[in-house]
Motif scaffolding. Sequence first.
Motif, PDB file in Angstrom:
ATOM      1  N   ARG A 270       0.672  -1.209   0.085  1.00  0.00           N
ATOM      2  CA  ARG A 270      -0.019   0.130  -0.036  1.00  0.00           C
ATOM      3  C   ARG A 270       0.819   1.404   0.050  1.00  0.00           C
ATOM      4  O   ARG A 270       1.766   1.406   0.698  1.00  0.00           O
ATOM      5  N   ASP A 272       1.178   5.645   0.375  1.00  0.00           N
ATOM      6  CA  ASP A 272       0.580   6.896   0.499  1.00  0.00           C
ATOM      7  C   ASP A 272       1.160   7.793  -0.462  1.00  0.00           C
ATOM      8  O   ASP A 272       2.150   8.431  -0.006  1.00  0.00           O
ATOM      9  N   ASP A 273       0.678   8.058  -1.563  1.00  0.00           N
ATOM     10  CA  ASP A 273       1.072   9.168  -2.386  1.00  0.00           C
ATOM     11  C   ASP A 273      -0.306   9.742  -3.252  1.00  0.00           C
ATOM     12  O   ASP A 273      -1.450   9.151  -2.834  1.00  0.00           O
ATOM     13  N   ARG A 274       0.083  10.696  -4.123  1.00  0.00           N
ATOM     14  CA  ARG A 274      -1.193  11.227  -4.933  1.00  0.00           C
ATOM     15  C   ARG A 274      -2.300  10.076  -5.441  1.00  0.00           C
ATOM     16  O   ARG A 274      -3.321  10.459  -5.731  1.00  0.00           O
ATOM     17  N   GLY A 276      -2.418   6.814  -4.427  1.00  0.00           N
ATOM     18  CA  GLY A 276      -3.126   5.946  -3.621  1.00  0.00           C
ATOM     19  C   GLY A 276      -3.074   4.842  -3.829  1.00  0.00           C
ATOM     20  O   GLY A 276      -3.924   3.996  -3.632  1.00  0.00           O
ATOM     21  N   THR A 278      -2.627   0.423  -4.422  1.00  0.00           N
ATOM     22  CA  THR A 278      -2.347  -0.684  -3.674  1.00  0.00           C
ATOM     23  C   THR A 278      -1.757  -1.610  -4.827  1.00  0.00           C
ATOM     24  O   THR A 278      -2.602  -1.943  -5.929  1.00  0.00           O
TER      25      THR A 278
END
Length: 528
Positions: A270, A272-274, A276, A278
């Motif tokens: 997963r 966490d960036d712009r 998102g 997975t």
Amino acid sequence: MNARTPGYTHDVVIVGGGHNALVAAAYLAGSGASVIVLEQAGHVGGAAVSERPWPGVDARLSRYSYLVSLLPRQIIRDLGLHIDLRRRRYSSYTPDPADPTKGILVDNADADATSASFARTVGDRGEAERYAAFTRRMTPLAETVFPTMTEPLPTTAELRRRLGDDALWTDVVERPLGSLLRSALESDIARGIALTDGLIGTFASADEASLRQNRCFLYHVIGGGTGDWDVPVGGMGRVSAEIERAARDAGAELRTGARVVAVTPDGEVRIDDRRGDTLRGRVVLSGVGRDVLARLLHDGGAGAASGPVAEGAQLKVNMLLRRLPRLRDESVRAEAAFAGTFHVHETMSQLESAYTTASAGLVPEPLPAEIYCHSLTDPSILGPQLQAEGAQTLTLFGLQVPHRLISDTDAAAARASLLAAAQRSLDSILAEPIADCLYEAPDGSPCIEARTTVDLERSLGLSGGDIFHGPLSWPWLDGEAHSPAERWGVATEHPGILYCGSSARRGGAVSGIGGHNAAMAARELLAL
């Protein structure tokens, strides 16, 4: 590329974009796998990059890494890397701390000059031959162990049999290093020169029962089958840039600015960036530290992994000089002294005393350190004007500086304190203060910076500032391996997740070995 297996976005997802991750990506993408590398920073290369530390100054330095020894020629050939590694004529210079007007210069091209410097410094020409004999004695170990670093792990019994020297095996692998040094060498200063190979990034005594100093020593003396440490032309950034090029040319996708927040044991990653995203890989490779991976797995639903606590033990000071400093020893040119490894307060007794002091929670005084000058061998890291002016880089590594000394204090104050200790140590053996030689940036500030274990932790995510991601391991197995990951020394607790960086069994240093071995194990798992 292979068609992606249903339910998976990629054959291989690599967490972290250091040089080992890029090596793995190049091998696997070149084998037809679909590969993506996820790097939190805005660039790949990890610690093996070049930067301009001082605004307005055209000097490109590696702020964290330095020389190349363990990068196998096999990896350079396999990946078609255009890398020029230059051998240094001078191995080391060590001024006598008690009388810096004399010192030992180990000149690889002049045995007589080396012998004379030993005689002048320790009063015994025979110590030069003992030191040379000690170095020669390590050669069979290097020639035996290094070729196995890109092979499946041999067993202890197999490698010992290949070496064919039980006395050497016992001295290096089974007894504390201090015992070997005391039996092979007679002077405190020569013993210290040899001992430093066991202490780079490693906090230990020469007689440490854990033998962590022995493992560090082994890795330092086997590189390339000779133990030589070479200068990468163009700086360390040239090395990582070439590996990046190879990975891209092979078809790997390199995504920067991608912070991984969780990894599941079945290969879900997963981000966490712009976007998102997975992602899910048939195999996941971890180029981050063991404890970082453990946190990611925990956040992905796996139980908390246990293991040894990482703790780095070094200080790095980067400098740009107007000129090299004058030595107290008038028999040695500064260009020769600084061209190899320049040892500062690194006799065996001083290294042991520093360990005792640091174990008590204090910064050693004097601080043991070693220095080298990249630009004497490769001036290309300096702009034309700096070269014309005669400027030189200088890199200092402080030893016996464990993370525990600064982890609970103000980082800026600790950095300033350690920098001051390093300067005092260096000044005590020079003929002039190092501050008088520093180049000044356009704003008038001196071109000097200290990088501590806290900086490594904050900038690169290395817990405890540990450049090895935890204690080094012997590069062999006590028993038999039962999986590709175990055979190649890259196994985690989860069969589809492999170490590919310094956390691998044969990781550490700028070597690409962790990446190569993870790629070989992944090839077997993916049947490529």
